[in-house]
Design an enzyme around this catalytic site. Structure first.
Site, PDB file in Angstrom:
ATOM      1  CG  ASP A  37       7.227  77.863  62.870  1.00 28.59           C
ATOM      2  OD1 ASP A  37       6.651  78.953  63.058  1.00 28.59           O
ATOM      3  OD2 ASP A  37       6.616  76.801  62.626  1.00 28.59           O
ATOM      4  CG  ASN A  39       9.488  84.238  66.285  1.00 28.41           C
ATOM      5  OD1 ASN A  39      10.288  83.406  66.691  1.00 28.41           O
ATOM      6  ND2 ASN A  39       9.780  85.121  65.338  1.00 28.41           N
ATOM      7  N   GLY A  40       5.357  83.133  67.687  1.00 22.57           N
ATOM      8  CA  GLY A  40       3.999  83.397  68.181  1.00 22.57           C
ATOM      9  C   GLY A  40       3.677  82.526  69.385  1.00 22.57           C
ATOM     10  NE  ARG A  41       3.861  77.427  67.225  1.00 22.81           N
ATOM     11  CZ  ARG A  41       4.370  76.579  66.336  1.00 22.81           C
ATOM     12  NH1 ARG A  41       4.381  75.286  66.596  1.00 22.81           N
ATOM     13  NH2 ARG A  41       4.865  77.021  65.205  1.00 22.81           N
ATOM     14  NE  ARG A  50       1.321  86.325  65.573  1.00 22.93           N
ATOM     15  CZ  ARG A  50       1.656  85.049  65.426  1.00 22.93           C
ATOM     16  NH1 ARG A  50       1.154  84.141  66.237  1.00 22.93           N
ATOM     17  NH2 ARG A  50       2.462  84.669  64.466  1.00 22.93           N
ATOM     18  CG  HIS A  54       7.593  88.465  65.420  1.00 26.03           C
ATOM     19  ND1 HIS A  54       7.710  87.177  64.958  1.00 26.03           N
ATOM     20  CD2 HIS A  54       6.315  88.848  65.128  1.00 26.03           C
ATOM     21  CE1 HIS A  54       6.567  86.794  64.401  1.00 26.03           C
ATOM     22  NE2 HIS A  54       5.706  87.785  64.496  1.00 26.03           N
ATOM     23  CD  GLU A  84       3.684  81.184  51.094  1.00 26.41           C
ATOM     24  OE1 GLU A  84       4.744  81.428  51.724  1.00 26.41           O
ATOM     25  OE2 GLU A  84       3.663  80.622  49.974  1.00 26.41           O
ATOM     26  CD1 TRP A  86       3.786  89.324  51.003  1.00 27.78           C
ATOM     27  CD2 TRP A  86       3.816  91.221  52.183  1.00 27.78           C
ATOM     28  NE1 TRP A  86       4.972  89.963  50.738  1.00 27.78           N
ATOM     29  CE2 TRP A  86       5.017  91.137  51.453  1.00 27.78           C
ATOM     30  CE3 TRP A  86       3.607  92.333  53.013  1.00 27.78           C
ATOM     31  CZ2 TRP A  86       6.004  92.109  51.509  1.00 27.78           C
ATOM     32  CZ3 TRP A  86       4.596  93.309  53.067  1.00 27.78           C
ATOM     33  CH2 TRP A  86       5.774  93.187  52.320  1.00 27.78           C
ATOM     34  CG  LEU A 148      28.073  83.425  58.470  1.00 25.73           C
ATOM     35  CD1 LEU A 148      27.965  81.922  58.221  1.00 25.73           C
ATOM     36  CD2 LEU A 148      27.380  83.785  59.769  1.00 25.73           C
ATOM     37  CG  LEU A 213      10.526  71.033  52.812  1.00 28.82           C
ATOM     38  CD1 LEU A 213      10.756  70.594  51.382  1.00 28.82           C
ATOM     39  CD2 LEU A 213      11.869  71.251  53.505  1.00 28.82           C
TER      40      LEU A 213
HETATM   41  C1  FPP Z   1       7.703  82.423  62.706  1.00 29.66           C
HETATM   42  O1  FPP Z   1       7.074  82.619  63.906  1.00 29.66           O
HETATM   43  C2  FPP Z   1       8.691  83.416  62.413  1.00 29.66           C
HETATM   44  C3  FPP Z   1       8.587  84.395  61.459  1.00 29.66           C
HETATM   45  C4  FPP Z   1       7.364  85.014  60.937  1.00 29.66           C
HETATM   46  C5  FPP Z   1       9.794  84.878  60.827  1.00 29.66           C
HETATM   47  C6  FPP Z   1      10.961  85.038  61.732  1.00 29.66           C
HETATM   48  C7  FPP Z   1      11.118  86.432  62.183  1.00 29.66           C
HETATM   49  C8  FPP Z   1      11.973  86.796  63.152  1.00 29.66           C
HETATM   50  C9  FPP Z   1      12.889  85.890  63.862  1.00 29.66           C
HETATM   51  C10 FPP Z   1      12.002  88.230  63.530  1.00 29.66           C
HETATM   52  C11 FPP Z   1      12.566  89.100  62.463  1.00 29.66           C
HETATM   53  C12 FPP Z   1      13.855  88.594  61.934  1.00 29.66           C
HETATM   54  C13 FPP Z   1      14.893  89.360  61.542  1.00 29.66           C
HETATM   55  C14 FPP Z   1      16.097  88.740  60.979  1.00 29.66           C
HETATM   56  C15 FPP Z   1      14.872  90.812  61.678  1.00 29.66           C
HETATM   57  P1  FPP Z   1       5.496  82.547  63.904  1.00 29.66           P
HETATM   58  O2  FPP Z   1       4.992  83.904  64.147  1.00 29.66           O
HETATM   59  O3  FPP Z   1       5.011  81.876  62.664  1.00 29.66           O
HETATM   60  O4  FPP Z   1       5.270  81.592  65.147  1.00 29.66           O
HETATM   61  P2  FPP Z   1       4.010  80.643  65.418  1.00 29.66           P
HETATM   62  O5  FPP Z   1       4.019  79.584  64.340  1.00 29.66           O
HETATM   63  O6  FPP Z   1       4.299  80.090  66.780  1.00 29.66           O
HETATM   64  O7  FPP Z   1       2.789  81.516  65.387  1.00 29.66           O
END
Ligand code: FPP
Length: 259
Positions: A37, A39-41, A50, A54, A84, A86, A148, A213
């Site tokens: 979790d 990536n966006g932040r 965003r 990713h 979720e 989507w 693995l 979770l």
């Molecule tokens: C949450 O960040 C992360 C995801 C939506 C899924 C994770 C996806 C990746 C790491 C990229 C693709 C992965 C693979 C294996 C190809 P968020 O966008 O919810 O972050 P935020 O809560 O800060 O907005």
């Protein structure tokens, strides 16, 4: 007393990383599951779109997969796309699917180099056909690897998995003409989960500080140790993984009993 075998140094492609001395290679978690979790932040902090978060998240995936393989962890399951997700804007969903395809295509040689067997869990048949095809190819091309087991949770939801398992199980019982409720046991339900051939996670890691979770492996994490870090996923490095494993090894696991 049995001596603990410690591997003092792990070689990486670019450098040598010191293992925290407290890691006991004889007591590694057999299965680590990660809620990636933040990536966006991460992107927002840098005033980037965003999707840049990713992309950076994929770099972290690569590092953690490789580090887990080298360390000798048996299974690693990553929550890459939830049922979720989507609800996110179409552009973000499409870009996530493209990134996934890019990752799968590029990663096969690396997975093979590190003896990693790839798998996917979730409602895979509802993913775009092109993604399904790339998943099948990656599974097929890494199927003989014995190191693995890397599993991506895609279009995954813990409740959806339980519904699918119950439907499968009841259908099987109906077909056998023995719809006996006593046949619905924990072991039997387990056999119908997407993760039927994986051990339950010993360690669940969540990045970016949230204590939730988020519908991930609800059944399987019943006795998992949970480790949460404030680090955002794209900043998560091998050292964070090692820290999580070291902390895990200091926990006393009781499985509801007394020690
Ligand atoms: C949450 O960040 C992360 C995801 C939506 C899924 C994770 C996806 C990746 C790491 C990229 C693709 C992965 C693979 C294996 C190809 P968020 O966008 O919810 O972050 P935020 O809560 O800060 O907005």
């Amino acid at each position: 007393m049995r001596m603990l075998v410690l591997r003092p140094v792990v070689k990486t492609r670019t450098s040598e990383t010191r293992l925290p001395p407290q890691i006991d290679l004889a007591r590694l978690p057999r299965h680590i599951a990660i809620i990636m979790d933040g990536n966006g932040r991460w992107a927002k902090k840098r005033r980037l779109p965003r999707i840049a978060g990713h992309r950076a998240g994929i770099r972290a995936v690569r590092q953690v997969v490789e580090a887990s393989a080298r360390l000798g962890v048996g299974c690693l399951t990553l929550y890459a796309f939830s049922v979720e997700n989507w609800k996110r804007p179409h552009t973000e969903v499409n870009l996530l699917m493209s990134l996934l395809r890019e990752y799968l295509k590029r990663e096969i040689p690396e997975l093979n180099k590190h003896n990693i067997r790839f798998g996917a869990i979730g409602r895979i048949s509802s993913l775009p056909p092109s993604v399904q095809k790339d998943l099948r190819t990656t599974i097929e091309k890494t199927r003989k690897n014995s190191g693995l087991r890397l599993t991506l949770a895609l279009n995954y939801g813990g409740r959806a998995e339980l519904i699918d398992a119950v439907r499968d199980l009841v259908t099987r019982l109906e077909k056998s003409g023995a719809l006996d409720v006593d046949a619905i046991t924990e072991d039997e339900l387990n056999r119908h989960l997407y993760t039927h051939d994986l051990p339950d996670p010993d360690l669940l890691i969540r990045t970016s500080g949230e204590m939730r979770l988020s519908n991930f492996l609800l059944w399987q994490v019943a006795y998992s140790e949970i480790w949460v870090t404030d680090t955002l996923w794209p900043d998560f490095k091998e050292q964070d993984l090692l820290q999580a494993v070291a902390d895990f090894q200091r926990r006393e696991r009781r499985y509801g009993g007394l020690v």
